[in-house]
Design a protein around this motif. Structure first.
Motif, short mmCIF file in Angstrom:
data_model
loop_
_atom_site.label_atom_id
_atom_site.label_comp_id
_atom_site.label_asym_id
_atom_site.label_seq_id
_atom_site.Cartn_x
_atom_site.Cartn_y
_atom_site.Cartn_z
N ASN A 1 -8.67 13.50 -4.66
CA ASN A 1 -7.52 13.47 -3.73
C ASN A 1 -7.88 13.00 -2.32
N ARG A 2 -9.07 12.45 -2.13
CA ARG A 2 -9.43 11.87 -0.84
C ARG A 2 -9.24 10.35 -0.95
N PRO A 3 -8.25 9.77 -0.25
CA PRO A 3 -8.05 8.32 -0.32
C PRO A 3 -9.23 7.58 0.31
N LEU A 4 -9.72 6.57 -0.41
CA LEU A 4 -10.87 5.81 0.08
C LEU A 4 -10.61 4.31 0.11
N LEU A 5 -9.79 3.80 -0.81
CA LEU A 5 -9.60 2.37 -0.95
C LEU A 5 -8.14 2.09 -1.24
N VAL A 6 -7.56 1.13 -0.48
CA VAL A 6 -6.17 0.75 -0.65
C VAL A 6 -6.12 -0.73 -1.01
N LEU A 7 -5.47 -1.05 -2.13
CA LEU A 7 -5.35 -2.42 -2.61
C LEU A 7 -3.93 -2.91 -2.35
N GLU A 8 -3.82 -3.96 -1.54
CA GLU A 8 -2.52 -4.51 -1.18
C GLU A 8 -2.35 -5.85 -1.90
N PRO A 9 -1.37 -5.96 -2.80
CA PRO A 9 -1.27 -7.16 -3.62
C PRO A 9 -0.75 -8.38 -2.85
N ASP A 10 -1.36 -9.52 -3.11
CA ASP A 10 -0.90 -10.80 -2.59
C ASP A 10 -1.38 -11.88 -3.55
N ALA A 11 -0.58 -12.12 -4.59
CA ALA A 11 -0.97 -13.06 -5.64
C ALA A 11 -1.15 -14.47 -5.11
N ALA A 12 -0.52 -14.78 -3.97
CA ALA A 12 -0.60 -16.13 -3.40
C ALA A 12 -1.79 -16.31 -2.46
N ALA A 13 -2.55 -15.25 -2.23
CA ALA A 13 -3.67 -15.34 -1.29
C ALA A 13 -4.74 -16.31 -1.79
N LYS A 14 -5.34 -17.01 -0.86
CA LYS A 14 -6.49 -17.86 -1.19
C LYS A 14 -7.71 -16.97 -1.37
N PRO A 15 -8.68 -17.39 -2.19
CA PRO A 15 -9.90 -16.58 -2.35
C PRO A 15 -10.62 -16.38 -1.02
N ASP A 16 -11.30 -15.26 -0.91
CA ASP A 16 -12.11 -14.98 0.28
C ASP A 16 -13.20 -16.04 0.42
#
Length: 270
Positions: A53-68
């Motif tokens: 129950n300790r939040p550590l990682l949040v994933l925000e979707p963006d299917a159109a994003a260019k690769p890092d």
């Protein structure tokens, strides 16, 4: 139950990391299977993962994003700190049994760590600290190195008959975040000015390590592949934000480092 790691007890520490994900579902599955995080919540496609129950990682979707782009400013790795050496040994056994690809295994004197990369190119460190009483300081600078990790010794810390890896245990935290930057000296100035961090180690002009309250580092910043990088392209996947917990703020605040990375700050206990 293990104690909360020292890294989380300092005046300022890392709370959570946010990633912009091209495939949030795929990344969430990876962090559940490999790192042992649990899904804690989801809303509007945003998936929050953590431990006990300790939040550590949040994933925000963006299917159109260019690769890092690894040559740009951004995330070098998110470092998940396990409460004990035995926890790290359990994770190593889990990685071996499940053929998890490991890219590095290092003894840093202050800690023992393994490294990998998630499917979208975000670096990950899984580590356990040695006792702070065993860290070596020369004045205000700490002795760190990169030596071969003694894997059998870490695994031997798991007692016979142990139940083994059951996922990221309670009191797992994000111990530190290591950033890719254009100029480490600019990162150093930002973390000094915004958070009052101390510089605890430098590797020439290529990397700097900073911390609060005598930890070995809450933030690393290097220009090994990103020297001269400018502001991040907001259309790329990868690091979205870093959230710090601080005793020194009245409420939530937000700023940007010199490369446009959002650094949030919240008040509260770890």
């Amino acid at each position: 139950m293990s104690e909360l790691p020292f890294a989380a007890t300092t005046p300022v520490s890392v709370s959570r990391v946010g990633l912009k994900a091209r495939d949030a579902e795929g990344l969430a599955a990876y962090y559940r299977a490999v790192v042992g995080l649990q899904e804690l919540s989801r809303a509007d496609g945003v998936i929050t993962l953590g431990a006990a129950n300790r939040p550590l990682l949040v994933l925000e979707p963006d299917a159109a994003a260019k690769p890092d782009d690894p040559r740009s400013a951004g995330l070098f790795h998110t470092a998940f700190l396990l409460p004990s050496r035995a926890d790290l040994g359990r994770w190593i056994n889990h990685a071996a049994a499940n053929r998890i690809a490991i890219e590095g295994a290092s003894d840093h004197l202050v800690s023992e760590a393994l490294y990998m990369t998630d499917p979208e190119g975000n670096g990950i460190e899984i580590y356990a600290d040695r006792s702070p009483q065993d860290w070596k300081w020369d004045g205000d600078k700490i002795a760190m190195a990169t030596e071969r990790l003694n894997l059998p010794a870490v695994v031997a810390s798991v007692l016979a008959g142990d139940a083994g890896w059951q996922g990221a245990p309670e009191n797992t935290i994000v111990g530190h975040v290591h950033l890719r930057v254009g100029r480490p000296e600019d990162a150093e100035a930002y973390w000094h000015d915004e958070f009052g961090f101390d510089t605890v180690a430098k590797y020439g002009g290529q990397a700097v390590f900073l911390s609060s309250g005598g930890y070995h580092h809450h933030i690393g910043a290097n220009a090994w592949r990103s020297a001269g990088a400018g502001r991040r392209d907001p259309a790329r996947s990868g690091l979205a934000w870093v959230e710090m917990r601080s005793d020194n703020v009245a409420g939530e605040t937000s700023s940007e480092d010199p490369w446009g990375t959002v650094i949030r700050t919240i008040r509260g206990k770890a």
